[in-house]
Design an enzyme around this catalytic site. Sequence first.
Site, PDB file in Angstrom:
ATOM      1  N   ASP A 363       0.818  -1.216   0.000  1.00 31.91           N
ATOM      2  CA  ASP A 363       0.000   0.000   0.000  1.00 31.91           C
ATOM      3  C   ASP A 363       0.854   1.269   0.000  1.00 31.91           C
ATOM      4  O   ASP A 363       2.010   1.248   0.422  1.00 31.91           O
ATOM      5  CB  ASP A 363      -0.852   0.052   1.277  1.00 31.91           C
ATOM      6  CG  ASP A 363      -2.000  -0.929   1.248  1.00 31.91           C
ATOM      7  OD1 ASP A 363      -2.003  -1.821   0.386  1.00 31.91           O
ATOM      8  OD2 ASP A 363      -2.889  -0.806   2.111  1.00 31.91           O
ATOM      9  N   HIS A 503       3.726  -2.211   3.210  1.00 35.36           N
ATOM     10  CA  HIS A 503       3.804  -0.852   2.666  1.00 35.36           C
ATOM     11  C   HIS A 503       5.132  -0.660   1.956  1.00 35.36           C
ATOM     12  O   HIS A 503       6.181  -0.791   2.594  1.00 35.36           O
ATOM     13  CB  HIS A 503       3.653   0.172   3.797  1.00 35.36           C
ATOM     14  CG  HIS A 503       2.319   0.104   4.474  1.00 35.36           C
ATOM     15  ND1 HIS A 503       2.063  -0.746   5.529  1.00 35.36           N
ATOM     16  CD2 HIS A 503       1.165   0.756   4.222  1.00 35.36           C
ATOM     17  CE1 HIS A 503       0.799  -0.592   5.902  1.00 35.36           C
ATOM     18  NE2 HIS A 503       0.226   0.307   5.125  1.00 35.36           N
TER      19      HIS A 503
HETATM   20 NI    NI Z   1      -2.529   3.310   3.223  1.00 37.57          NI
END
Ligand code: NI
Length: 554
Positions: A363, A503
Amino acid sequence: MNRYSRLPATLTLLLTFTLAACQPISSVPADDEAAQPPSQALPPGPARTSSFDASKYARVYVYTIEEIDNDGRSLLHISYPVTEQAAINARMEELSQLYIQEYREIAAAIEKDYQNYKKETGTEAATFVTHYRQSFDVSVANQRVIFFDLERSIYTGGTGISYVIGYIFDRASGAELAIPDLFVDETYLERLAELSRAALAERLRREELASDLDWVADGTAPTAENFDNILFREDGTFLVRFDKYQVAAGVEGVVEIALEVDAIADLLKPEMRELLGVETDEEGKVGDSVRLTANVNRANSTLAARAVLTDRLSLARTFSAANGRLTDLAATNANWSGLNQADQTGAEVVDCNHLPCVALTFDDGPSIYTEGLLDILSRHQVKATFFILGKSARIQSETVSRIFADGHQIGNHTWDHPNLTKLSAELIQQQLHQTDDIITQIVGQPTAHLRPPYGAYNDLVLAVSGLPIIFWSVDPLDWRDRDADVVAARIIESPAGAIILAHDIHKTTVAAVPAIIEALRERGIHFVTVTQLFEPEQLVAGNVYVRQPDVPSE
Ligand code: NI
């Protein structure tokens, strides 16, 4: 009359001086000479304001600290109770200082990433923020005992957690009490296990809990650790709270069940029964104490407001049909499936109904670390899914091009990472469509999936997005713990069928990926995109997907 006239003169002077040093003095009530703002100096730091106010509870005051730093990217808002009992105040202040310290470390790490990002790309990104909020409530109190519920939430651009912890104090001595101190012996654990299992099994039966019976059985085994978060309320009920992942998938967050105090009253110490207002008969036993069925029903009634998937789906269809995106979605899904099945880029063609698979998802990118990640994935021939921000895609369009060319899947993570539950339908659509537009410009097709920032969604988000929501079942907390070994160790535990959250804006997460690939492959697990994980099932707009449930054994 001087309000401190009952105190010796020297003490009066000292106390007045201490109070005068803090503000606002006028909010300290006259009948409570012991309560005063914490005098311990806080560590030096950014722009800070503090206040000391009365609360709605007798003899309980609120101390609040607010801090703003890094041009508003780091925000702290923390409140904790101050009472007549110095030992209680010292403990609450000590805890709060620990939390402030923890926040500061996270904020500093994220600010460092922000500065690096800005230096290397010459641009801003919306994800480098840290917000910490803490507040408290008094759940039950009398002259002898007080129960505080401390609510904490910490959010970064990546993700965050929010939870409530109960603290119990003996008001006379200031001693902190633990849950086992409330009961006559350890048999309460068996009782709580039994009650919790019944309530959670019922939720499973109604398909209102992303979990299974084994997971529930493990998380409710009768140990003090499993039942260390219990909040008593004045209405004769209590809440048993299970940590994120304790009894269900991460999408559920902290799982909470409500039970009646009557169901455990016979196991409470007499003084606790008195505090909680439980009637007892002459033998000190509670009549009709275990009412399993009644309690289960009660617990479930607290869930009545919760939308079940079928409701969400029909709502989503209504909205989607209105804006014509459902048809687009089917076509888009077919495009992504076609891409994967055609094996244009050397991707494994894997049937995840017969072989164990996981979907690695990244992400908040693309970022300066994404190219390095793509190198690693390419070297190991691993396909992943990237939930990207439109704003960052515009800046790093070449990276987005490469993500697509390398055979990875691209999902929508909004334009600039707002909390979608706080936006109007129009603004939600703007966030998603703007992102889709830029991605379509770069790779020639729109996204087929949405991962809402912070995992935050409500019925409106489900309805207007017109996309399936991809949640996750494994969260290594890579935004918080910037340590490649720690992140790898957590992801390596992933079961087959997992959707793994990570991430690609953190260097440490990218550094963890080779070890993750190696360890999971050793267990025979295949890496696939989100679409592949569920094939041949077509994901449906407005539904929330947490993991692939029909997994073969490893
Ligand atoms: Ni996010």
